[in-house]
Design an enzyme around this catalytic site. Structure first.
Site, PDB file in Angstrom:
ATOM      1  N   GLU A 146      36.399  49.632  39.177  1.00 48.74           N
ATOM      2  CA  GLU A 146      35.398  49.087  40.106  1.00 48.74           C
ATOM      3  C   GLU A 146      34.905  50.104  41.134  1.00 48.74           C
ATOM      4  OE1 GLU A 146      38.022  47.442  38.995  1.00 48.74           O
ATOM      5  OE2 GLU A 146      37.463  45.374  38.571  1.00 48.74           O
ATOM      6  N   GLU A 172      42.008  42.193  34.788  1.00 48.76           N
ATOM      7  CA  GLU A 172      42.418  41.118  35.710  1.00 48.76           C
ATOM      8  C   GLU A 172      42.693  39.824  34.947  1.00 48.76           C
ATOM      9  OE1 GLU A 172      38.951  41.964  38.232  1.00 48.76           O
ATOM     10  OE2 GLU A 172      40.335  41.990  39.921  1.00 48.76           O
ATOM     11  N   GLY A 186      37.445  43.177  35.381  1.00 51.22           N
ATOM     12  CA  GLY A 186      37.760  41.759  35.209  1.00 51.22           C
ATOM     13  C   GLY A 186      38.514  41.465  33.926  1.00 51.22           C
TER      14      GLY A 186
HETATM   15  N1  COA Z   1      29.038  44.544  31.803  1.00 58.29           N
HETATM   16  C1  COA Z   1      27.903  44.398  31.116  1.00 58.29           C
HETATM   17  N2  COA Z   1      27.662  45.019  29.941  1.00 58.29           N
HETATM   18  C2  COA Z   1      28.648  45.789  29.450  1.00 58.29           C
HETATM   19  C3  COA Z   1      29.871  45.974  30.113  1.00 58.29           C
HETATM   20  C4  COA Z   1      30.053  45.302  31.355  1.00 58.29           C
HETATM   21  N3  COA Z   1      31.179  45.392  32.048  1.00 58.29           N
HETATM   22  N4  COA Z   1      30.632  46.824  29.388  1.00 58.29           N
HETATM   23  C5  COA Z   1      29.923  47.145  28.286  1.00 58.29           C
HETATM   24  N5  COA Z   1      28.714  46.523  28.325  1.00 58.29           N
HETATM   25  C6  COA Z   1      27.642  46.589  27.339  1.00 58.29           C
HETATM   26  C7  COA Z   1      26.870  47.903  27.428  1.00 58.29           C
HETATM   27  O1  COA Z   1      25.887  47.823  28.449  1.00 58.29           O
HETATM   28  C8  COA Z   1      26.287  47.970  26.053  1.00 58.29           C
HETATM   29  O2  COA Z   1      25.192  47.073  25.969  1.00 58.29           O
HETATM   30  P1  COA Z   1      23.802  47.538  25.249  1.00 58.29           P
HETATM   31  O3  COA Z   1      24.213  47.842  23.826  1.00 58.29           O
HETATM   32  O4  COA Z   1      22.923  46.345  25.371  1.00 58.29           O
HETATM   33  O5  COA Z   1      23.343  48.746  25.986  1.00 58.29           O
HETATM   34  C9  COA Z   1      27.383  47.401  25.172  1.00 58.29           C
HETATM   35  O6  COA Z   1      28.198  46.604  26.031  1.00 58.29           O
HETATM   36  C10 COA Z   1      28.263  48.451  24.534  1.00 58.29           C
HETATM   37  O7  COA Z   1      28.787  49.282  25.556  1.00 58.29           O
HETATM   38  P2  COA Z   1      28.654  50.874  25.581  1.00 58.29           P
HETATM   39  O8  COA Z   1      28.749  51.337  27.001  1.00 58.29           O
HETATM   40  O9  COA Z   1      27.426  51.301  24.824  1.00 58.29           O
HETATM   41  O10 COA Z   1      29.937  51.309  24.761  1.00 58.29           O
HETATM   42  P3  COA Z   1      30.718  52.696  24.847  1.00 58.29           P
HETATM   43  O11 COA Z   1      31.655  52.712  23.703  1.00 58.29           O
HETATM   44  O12 COA Z   1      29.768  53.822  25.016  1.00 58.29           O
HETATM   45  O13 COA Z   1      31.573  52.608  26.216  1.00 58.29           O
HETATM   46  C11 COA Z   1      32.973  51.510  27.849  1.00 58.29           C
HETATM   47  C12 COA Z   1      32.586  51.644  26.361  1.00 58.29           C
HETATM   48  C13 COA Z   1      33.943  50.347  27.978  1.00 58.29           C
HETATM   49  C14 COA Z   1      33.645  52.800  28.335  1.00 58.29           C
HETATM   50  C15 COA Z   1      31.696  51.253  28.688  1.00 58.29           C
HETATM   51  O14 COA Z   1      30.993  50.177  28.103  1.00 58.29           O
HETATM   52  C16 COA Z   1      31.947  50.893  30.135  1.00 58.29           C
HETATM   53  O15 COA Z   1      32.274  51.771  30.924  1.00 58.29           O
HETATM   54  N6  COA Z   1      31.775  49.626  30.500  1.00 58.29           N
HETATM   55  C17 COA Z   1      31.893  49.161  31.869  1.00 58.29           C
HETATM   56  C18 COA Z   1      33.338  49.101  32.290  1.00 58.29           C
HETATM   57  C19 COA Z   1      33.453  48.684  33.735  1.00 58.29           C
HETATM   58  O16 COA Z   1      33.077  49.378  34.644  1.00 58.29           O
HETATM   59  N7  COA Z   1      33.994  47.487  33.943  1.00 58.29           N
HETATM   60  C20 COA Z   1      34.273  46.972  35.254  1.00 58.29           C
HETATM   61  C21 COA Z   1      33.220  46.050  35.675  1.00 58.29           C
HETATM   62  S1  COA Z   1      33.575  45.429  37.292  1.00 58.29           S
END
Ligand code: COA
Length: 260
Positions: free
Chosen positions: A135, A115, A112
């Site tokens: 996704e 997007e 998103g």
């Molecule tokens: N939704 C909800 N929470 C999210 C999020 C999302 N899309 N992306 C990151 N967060 C949160 C994590 O859960 C974490 O929360 P916490 O500290 O309470 O556990 C915090 O943000 C930090 O993220 P973290 O994953 O620990 O950071 P990282 O540096 O290890 O990884 C990313 C960064 C972006 C690679 C990883 O957060 C990720 O893959 N996020 C989801 C991306 C995704 O799939 N987006 C599409 C959604 S449809």
């Protein structure tokens, strides 16, 4: 209006909308989406705002996607409604806005988040930014216009590769693909965004709105973009900005547009 998840800053005619959930990498939960709707609606209707720069708080993320923690309980009907309402209230609202919106992508722009950036009229990125539509790793597909806008921006083949692999691309790759128009070092990102928007804001405001409308028309099903262009072109002749633009050119002076 006071926001819980957004920061709003005004700098002359530029309004900054900053997504401010840094601890969650600025993920878009329901409340943030509702606030984005209100913020953009107000900005588009505020005569003191000429254009908008949207960015994410902190250095790590623009927006790391929709808030995945809110997805767990959704069923087919709720998932459909989430995408439909989100597209209408936020993503299409931005894309069809009457003022230019620049996404300054300062870090992760995923799902998103990408997007949201793609709904904006222009994207520039920090060289540290990473972009992707992950996704399918969640058993989903992009639901906020990503399958459509990514294909429009970079072509069907590259879009399908990004969506099907869920791979992230770098800012440089994004520029090569045409997904972003410019890459800046992190400390210069907002300076570059402001410079670009200042230049745009020196142009005739009603013509900017007409140009956005005409370009979008060509990407809207059932609408003839050429006809929209003809109508918008004609309407420009009825504006004071047009009179001013021509008068200024003939007098060899800078135009002073009022957006009227
Ligand atoms: N939704 C909800 N929470 C999210 C999020 C999302 N899309 N992306 C990151 N967060 C949160 C994590 O859960 C974490 O929360 P916490 O500290 O309470 O556990 C915090 O943000 C930090 O993220 P973290 O994953 O620990 O950071 P990282 O540096 O290890 O990884 C990313 C960064 C972006 C690679 C990883 O957060 C990720 O893959 N996020 C989801 C991306 C995704 O799939 N987006 C599409 C959604 S449809």
């Amino acid at each position: 209006m006071e926001f819980q998840n957004l920061l709003i800053e005004n700098k002359e005619r530029i309004q900054y909308i900053i997504i401010n959930r840094e601890s969650k990498l600025n993920a878009l939960n329901k409340d943030t989406l509702a606030e984005l709707h209100t913020a953009f609606f107000e900005a588009f209707n505020n005569p003191d705002v000429g254009g908008i720069i949207i960015t994410g708080a902190g250095t790590k993320a623009f927006v790391a996607g929709a808030d995945i923690s809110e997805f767990a309980s959704l069923d087919v009907a709720a998932g459909t409604a989430l995408a439909r309402e989100g597209q209408k209230e936020v993503f299409d609202l931005i894309a069809n806005g009457n003022k230019p919106v620049i996404a300054a992508i300062n870090g992760f722009a995923l799902g998103g988040g990408l997007e949201l950036a793609m709904a904006c009229h222009i994207r520039i990125a920090s060289e540290t930014a990473k972009m992707g539509l992950p996704e399918v790793t969640l058993g989903l597909i992009p639901g906020y216009g990503g399958t459509q806008r990514l294909a429009q921006l970079i072509g069907k083949s590259k879009a399908l590769q990004m969506i099907l692999t869920a791979d992230m691309i770098t800012a440089v790759e994004a520029q090569q693909f045409g997904l972003v128009t410019h890459v800046a070092c992190p400390e210069d990102l907002l300076i570059e965004a402001e410079g670009l928007l200042q230049k745009i804001l020196s142009r005739a405001p009603l013509a900017l709105a007409a140009a956005i409308h005409a370009v979008n028309a060509g990407f809207t099903d059932g609408v003839n973009g050429y006809e929209t262009e003809i109508a918008e072109f004609g309407k420009c002749f009825g504006t004071q900005d047009f009179q001013e633009g021509v008068a200024a050119f003939l007098a060899k002076r800078k135009a002073d547009f009022k957006g009227e």
